[in-house]
Design a protein around this motif. Structure first.
Motif, PDB file in Angstrom:
ATOM      1  N   GLN A  32       1.053  -1.198   0.055  1.00 45.84           N
ATOM      2  CA  GLN A  32       0.076   0.080  -0.067  1.00 45.84           C
ATOM      3  C   GLN A  32       0.895   1.200  -0.075  1.00 45.84           C
ATOM      4  O   GLN A  32       1.771   1.310   0.797  1.00 45.84           O
ATOM      5  CB  GLN A  32      -1.003  -0.078   1.253  1.00 45.84           C
ATOM      6  N   PHE A  34       1.220   5.598  -0.070  1.00 45.62           N
ATOM      7  CA  PHE A  34       0.579   6.880  -0.320  1.00 45.62           C
ATOM      8  C   PHE A  34       1.455   7.806  -0.832  1.00 45.62           C
ATOM      9  O   PHE A  34       2.769   7.919  -0.496  1.00 45.62           O
ATOM     10  CB  PHE A  34       0.400   7.341   1.262  1.00 45.62           C
ATOM     11  N   TYR A  96       0.193   2.185   5.205  1.00 43.28           N
ATOM     12  CA  TYR A  96       1.070   2.209   4.072  1.00 43.28           C
ATOM     13  C   TYR A  96       2.487   1.771   4.677  1.00 43.28           C
ATOM     14  O   TYR A  96       2.949   2.120   5.504  1.00 43.28           O
ATOM     15  CB  TYR A  96       0.989   3.629   3.660  1.00 43.28           C
TER      16      TYR A  96
END
Length: 171
Positions: A32, A34, A96
């Motif tokens: 993940q 960002f 994240y």
């Protein structure tokens, strides 16, 4: 796995491009990601491409469509401060594995927030979060905290011959 801090700085082209390449690699590994883009508030080709990976990559822009005037406007300061708060949330959320803060290094230089505030954000990073900062004029205190520092240096660029930013290459 421990996370490291990368800095992509210098006056040459490629800082954001390098960071986006790392985001693509991380997403390919199922991470993940960002991406907080400071000083930017326009739709670009990379945003259209990243939208296709929105299940793995989250992108937020914290800026307007033009250059930041000096002194910065209240709107510019508010956008940067919103980015600082949202970035802190992303870094500390546990959601994240990779956090990229594009052009954040320039924010203290432009007086959008202080160097101390940026350093506090860096220091809030949990050990398992990989953090990437981009932007010109990296302060020595930022470089000291980094594990990887890459300096992009302009040797030659077609901007010098009047070529403007091109869709698909710069925007």
């Amino acid at each position: 796995m421990g996370g490291y801090m990368h800095v992509y700085t210098g006056d040459g082209k490629g800082k954001t491009t390098a960071a986006l390449g790392l985001a693509l690699r991380a997403a390919g590994a199922g991470w993940q990601v960002f991406i907080g883009q400071f000083l930017k508030g326009v739709a670009t080709s990379e945003l259209r491409a990243l939208a296709r990976l929105s299940d793995l990559i989250t992108v937020c822009q914290f800026g307007r469509s033009g250059w930041v005037p000096q002194p910065p406007s209240a709107e510019d300061i508010a956008a940067a401060r919103q980015g600082l708060a949202r970035s802190r949330q992303a870094i500390t959320s546990g959601q994240y594995q990779l956090v990229i803060l594009d052009e954040v290094i320039l924010c203290p230089v432009l007086r959008l927030f202080s160097l101390g505030e940026l350093l506090a954000l860096i220091d809030a990073r949990p050990e398992d979060v990989e953090l990437v900062l981009t932007g010109r004029y990296a302060h020595p205190a930022i470089l000291e905290r980094a594990d990887v520092v890459t300096e992009m240096r302009e040797l030659k660029h077609y901007y010098r011959q009047g070529v403007l930013a091109r869709t698909g290459i710069e925007i």
